[in-house]
Design an enzyme around this catalytic site. Structure first.
Site, PDB file in Angstrom:
ATOM      1  N   THR A  90       0.825  -1.214   0.000  1.00 41.15           N
ATOM      2  CA  THR A  90       0.000   0.000   0.000  1.00 41.15           C
ATOM      3  C   THR A  90       0.857   1.261   0.000  1.00 41.15           C
ATOM      4  O   THR A  90       2.030   1.242   0.337  1.00 41.15           O
ATOM      5  CB  THR A  90      -0.940   0.028   1.216  1.00 41.15           C
ATOM      6  OG1 THR A  90      -0.165   0.101   2.416  1.00 41.15           O
ATOM      7  CG2 THR A  90      -1.838  -1.202   1.259  1.00 41.15           C
ATOM      8  N   ASP A  91       0.201   2.356  -0.370  1.00 36.21           N
ATOM      9  CA  ASP A  91       0.869   3.652  -0.332  1.00 36.21           C
ATOM     10  C   ASP A  91       0.573   4.333   1.012  1.00 36.21           C
ATOM     11  O   ASP A  91      -0.020   3.731   1.909  1.00 36.21           O
ATOM     12  CB  ASP A  91       0.447   4.512  -1.523  1.00 36.21           C
ATOM     13  CG  ASP A  91      -1.042   4.822  -1.561  1.00 36.21           C
ATOM     14  OD1 ASP A  91      -1.741   4.675  -0.533  1.00 36.21           O
ATOM     15  OD2 ASP A  91      -1.523   5.222  -2.643  1.00 36.21           O
ATOM     16  N   LYS A  92       0.947   5.578   1.128  1.00 35.62           N
ATOM     17  CA  LYS A  92       0.782   6.329   2.371  1.00 35.62           C
ATOM     18  C   LYS A  92      -0.683   6.436   2.801  1.00 35.62           C
ATOM     19  O   LYS A  92      -0.990   6.554   3.984  1.00 35.62           O
ATOM     20  CB  LYS A  92       1.383   7.730   2.183  1.00 35.62           C
ATOM     21  CG  LYS A  92       1.436   8.555   3.420  1.00 35.62           C
ATOM     22  CD  LYS A  92       2.149   9.874   3.146  1.00 35.62           C
ATOM     23  CE  LYS A  92       2.177  10.729   4.380  1.00 35.62           C
ATOM     24  NZ  LYS A  92       2.877  11.984   4.143  1.00 35.62           N
TER      25      LYS A  92
END
Length: 139
Positions: free
Chosen positions: A18-20
């Site tokens: 996942t990203d931020k």
């Protein structure tokens, strides 16, 4: 006409995917396609490593993905794969990746296809072995 072979792989979204914002980074869907594709090849009778050991490499020559919705950290994901087209030197796989495990029908996240070309050990295109062609065609 026989129904094409299909594989289904389920797994949870890992934090590293996942990203931020906690949304799955777009390139990870290609990895999930690979998981489903190698599971399908195994279901058809041999592992991808066994194909390579016998002198056939299947290299991705085309990949296309259409994003419909996002997956998030810890979602249960289902990746389905099937054979769409087979020729002597190439095979095209179709995919549907969905969010599973919630009430109601699975939510479609991505539809995709990849085309793979058969190569020999030196990287030159080759005709696929007859037994592999037969398995991919459902025979």
């Amino acid at each position: 006409m026989t129904e094409p072979a299909r594989s289904t792989s389920e797994f949870r979204v890992r934090y590293a995917e996942t990203d931020k914002m906690g949304v799955v980074y777009h390139a990870n869907y290609l990895i999930w396609c690979e998981i489903a594709r190698t599971d399908l090849i195994r279901k058809l009778g041999s592992s991808y490593a066994e194909l390579e050991d016998r002198g056939t490499v299947l290299a991705v020559s085309e990949a296309a993905l259409r994003y419909h919705a996002s997956a998030r950290y810890d979602d249960l994901v289902r990746a389905e794969c099937w054979v769409e087209e087979v020729r002597s030197r190439l095979v095209r796989f179709g995919y549907e990746i969905s969010r599973a495990g919630s009430a109601g029908p699975p939510l479609r996240l991505v539809t995709a296809h990849t085309t793979l070309i058969a190569l020999d050990a030196s990287g030159r295109p080759r005709v696929m072995p007859p037994e592999l062609l037969a398995r991919l065609k459902g025979g």
